[in-house]
Enzyme design. Structure first.
Site: not given
Ligand SMILES: Cc1cc2nc3c(=O)[nH]c(=O)nc-3n(C[C@H](O)[C@H](O)[C@H](O)COP(=O)(O)OP(=O)(O)OC[C@H]3O[C@@H](n4cnc5c(N)ncnc54)[C@H](O)[C@@H]3O)c2cc1C
Length: 642
Positions: A422
């Site tokens: 979120e």
């Molecule tokens: C248990 C679980 C439940 C979830 N439930 C849902 C759901 O119901 N629906 C849904 O749509 N999604 C869901 N998600 C997805 C969740 O919202 C994403 O994991 C989250 O948005 C982060 O994306 P990512 O994990 O791909 O990280 P990435 O976007 O790959 O980021 C990796 C790291 O880099 C950082 N980062 C990324 N961009 C930047 C930037 N521009 N500047 C600085 N730092 C940055 C991030 O903060 C993170 O620390 C879920 C994930 C999990 C693990």
């Protein structure tokens, strides 16, 4: 500019998508937006909006709350849920019968029609005992189908789906994809119009919470013809919708989280939520108050940790006295209590405002999510430390040895994800930082826009100079000293500090723009410190205003609240001073350079002597969707040898 290999999306395009999905209008006041501009609007937090007490609750809500609490007491076995990794059917049915899947749905559609404050009281309670249930209820109604349909759906869509949601048909929110985490510009799931005017949906979504149980989904997809993103209600039983995989995690073991694919799924035109191309705006607006469940649940978690530590620190004797009498542990207990009070003040304020409708809470909700998850994670970590070895031991093992089954290790596993989903901590900071500079971009954006020619910049100068000629000096000249805020009694000094430092904050935002120009958007170290200062000032103002209001209401715990608010404000003042100092005196540039050397492999020498991953960086790239490749993802070989 470099483009991403998979999606062909450049950094600039990613920013443009984020900008396009931003709500740009500020029609209602926002405490934080004003703070960024150096206006400490005490009138927005004082008199502090107190949540109704048990006696003041609507009888209908109180009856639900008591029945719900009793149901959890009788039926909830969190250890079993954690061990089996499943929600017992009887538990989900019981929640349905209570109406817990329709708490936020208006009565006319069969829901309970709770206010934000009432709903969040329930999430606070659940947050104190079970992360799996929090996620089930919250993914369904904070971000799942009910919220966007309630806010943006047509009358027909509301009539079609809200009664089903209220009756307990579970829903989920599907935005994330293998290539789309924090960056929606990479979205690949597509829709195109059929000759009948419906939509044809194709793609694959990742990590969809509730996905394996859901009958209904909110799906974000991109129009093939113009790349705009829309939101749709999709039923999981429609042909072409497949649950490809159930994901498993460190904690939240029962999470019904899925990879879901869509193969030529026909979505009726009427299932579009809102207007075409408004999908991301809808998602973001949904999250404005949807996001409040996590910080409210966090307060429940923090209170549970506090109770455990209070009792354990009084009882556990080491080195001749209870551990709570040793200064190191005593300080942790004081931090926990003061932070818990501040967190409740921050999110209590934002939640009350969510019901008002005449204030803008998009920044306050983001701050509550970010600040409360950061603090709660610290509290959970300290609780593990205070419990010592017992903190690390499972509840089942503790019980088998005859000790109380206190699950700090489960709490820690379940809680950690709150800093990632979120809106991750970094994205929450970016979201707030964007608004910190908004007014300046509006007034002086032309000056730092590299695409503008010199003549265009010069043409803008008079109006820019006109604004800053009055704005800037007044950020120095406001009065934040005695006797201002005298009526706030013991808290006046803390509020004067907030006033002085909100003006300093605004000056520093401006100085950052002058010093870095367009490069400011990449100075995350600088921007994130500004956001951290803002969140601390917000927590100070709400804590002080709340403690003051408790005294005004002759609340029986007012003097105790005052003690906590005072300690919290003192701690926050020290942090704020440090953050201001670090704005201009830091190792940011050197650190960035070293990090780039780390990325380039220059310091791979340091990894000598470990077992290692056994794969190259390239292999970490998420694979193309399973369905397209017609195969399963390879099972990882942990710690393969070189
Ligand atoms: C248990 C679980 C439940 C979830 N439930 C849902 C759901 O119901 N629906 C849904 O749509 N999604 C869901 N998600 C997805 C969740 O919202 C994403 O994991 C989250 O948005 C982060 O994306 P990512 O994990 O791909 O990280 P990435 O976007 O790959 O980021 C990796 C790291 O880099 C950082 N980062 C990324 N961009 C930047 C930037 N521009 N500047 C600085 N730092 C940055 C991030 O903060 C993170 O620390 C879920 C994930 C999990 C693990």
């Amino acid at each position: 500019m470099a483009k991403d290999e998979h999606t062909g999306v450049s950094e600039k395009e990613a920013m443009e998508v984020a900008e396009a999905s931003r709500e740009t209008a500020w029609t209602h006041p926002s405490f934080l937006r004003e703070l960024f501009l150096g206006n400490f609007r005490l009138d927005l937090v004082h008199p502090f909006p107190m949540a109704p007490s048990e006696e003041e609750d609507r009888p209908e809500f109180r009856a639900f709350y008591e029945a719900f609490k009793e149901f959890l007491r009788q039926e909830l076995d969190s250890v079993e849920i954690d061990t089996t990794g499943e929600y017992p059917e009887s538990l989900v049915d019981g929640l349905r019968k209570l109406g817990a899947f329709g708490m936020k749905i208006p009565k006319e559609y069969g829901g309970l029609g709770f206010t934000a404050v009432e709903y969040q009281k329930v999430m606070h309670l659940v947050g104190s005992c079970d992360g799996n249930i929090s996620a089930l209820l919250s993914a369904h109604q904070s971000i799942g189908v009910p919220q966007p349909v309630k806010l943006f759906g047509s009358k027909e869509l509301k009539q079609k789906y809200l009664p089903r949601c209220a009756a307990g048909e579970i829903s989920a929110f599907a935005l994330t994809e293998a290539q789309v985490g924090s960056d929606p510009a990479r979205l690949l799931t597509s829709v195109e119009r059929t000759p009948d005017g419906d939509y044809l949906l194709n793609g694959e979504k990742l990590w969809c919470t509730n996905g394996t149980l859901a009958k209904l989904l909110v799906v974000m997809a991109r129009h093939a013809e113009n790349k705009a993103i829309s939101a749709f209600v999709v039923e999981t039983e429609w042909p072409g919708v497949t649950i490809e995989h159930r994901c498993h995690f460190m904690g939240l073991r029962a999470l019904a989280n899925a990879v879901i694919s869509f193969k030529d799924v026909v979505v009726p035109a009427g299932n579009l939520i809102g207007k075409e191309g408004r999908g991301l705006k809808i998602a973001l607006t949904t999250l404005n108050d949807g996001r409040l469940s996590i910080p409210n649940g966090s307060v429940g978690t923090a209170k549970a940790a506090l109770e455990i530590c209070r009792k354990w620190s009084a009882e556990r004797v080491q080195w001749g006295k209870p551990i709570g009498k040793h200064e190191a542990i005593a300080h942790k207990l004081a931090d926990m209590a003061a932070y818990t009070f501040a967190m409740e003040s921050v999110v209590g304020f934002a939640t009350q405002m969510a019901d008002r409708g005449d204030v803008d809470i998009r920044l306050e909700a983001a701050a509550a999510k970010e600040w409360n998850t950061f603090r709660t994670w610290q509290i959970v970590d300290e609780a593990m430390q205070i419990r010592g070895g017992r903190g690390y031991e499972t509840e089942t093992s503790l019980a088998a040895r005859g000790e109380q089954p206190i699950g700090i290790e489960r709490m820690m596993r379940d809680y950690r994800i709150n800093k990632i989903f979120e809106g991750s901590s970094e994205i929450m900071h970016l979201f707030m930082a964007r608004e910190a500079v908004d007014k300046h971009l509006e007034v002086a954006g032309a000056l730092i826009d590299p695409r503008k020619k010199l003549a265009e910049k010069l043409a803008e100068l008079p109006s820019i100079a006109g604004f800053y000629a009055t704005w800037y000096p007044t950020r120095w000249l406001g009065w934040g000293r005695f006797p201002r805020y005298r009526e706030m009694g013991a808290f006046a000094g803390h509020l004067r500090f907030v006033e002085r430092n909100s003006r300093k904050l605004a000056r520093e935002v401006f100085h950052g723009m002058v010093a870095y120009g367009p490069k400011l958007q990449n100075k995350q170290g600088f921007l994130f410190r500004l956001v951290d200062i803002t969140m601390e000032l917000f927590a100070m103002a709400t804590s002080a205003a709340r403690a003051h209001a408790m005294a005004g209401h002759r609340h029986p715990d007012a003097d105790k609240a005052a003690e906590l608010a005072d300690l919290f404000c003192r701690m926050a003042r020290r942090r704020i001073r440090g953050l201001f100092r670090d704005l201009w005196s830091n190792d940011d540039v050197r650190k960035y350079k070293v990090a780039q050397n780390v990325l380039a492999g220059r310091h791979a020498w340091l990894e000598h002597g470990i077992m290692g991953l056994g794969v190259t960086a390239k292999a970490l790239e998420p694979p193309t969707p399973f369905r397209e490749r017609g195969e399963r993802a390879p099972v990882a070989r942990p710690f393969a040898t070189h």
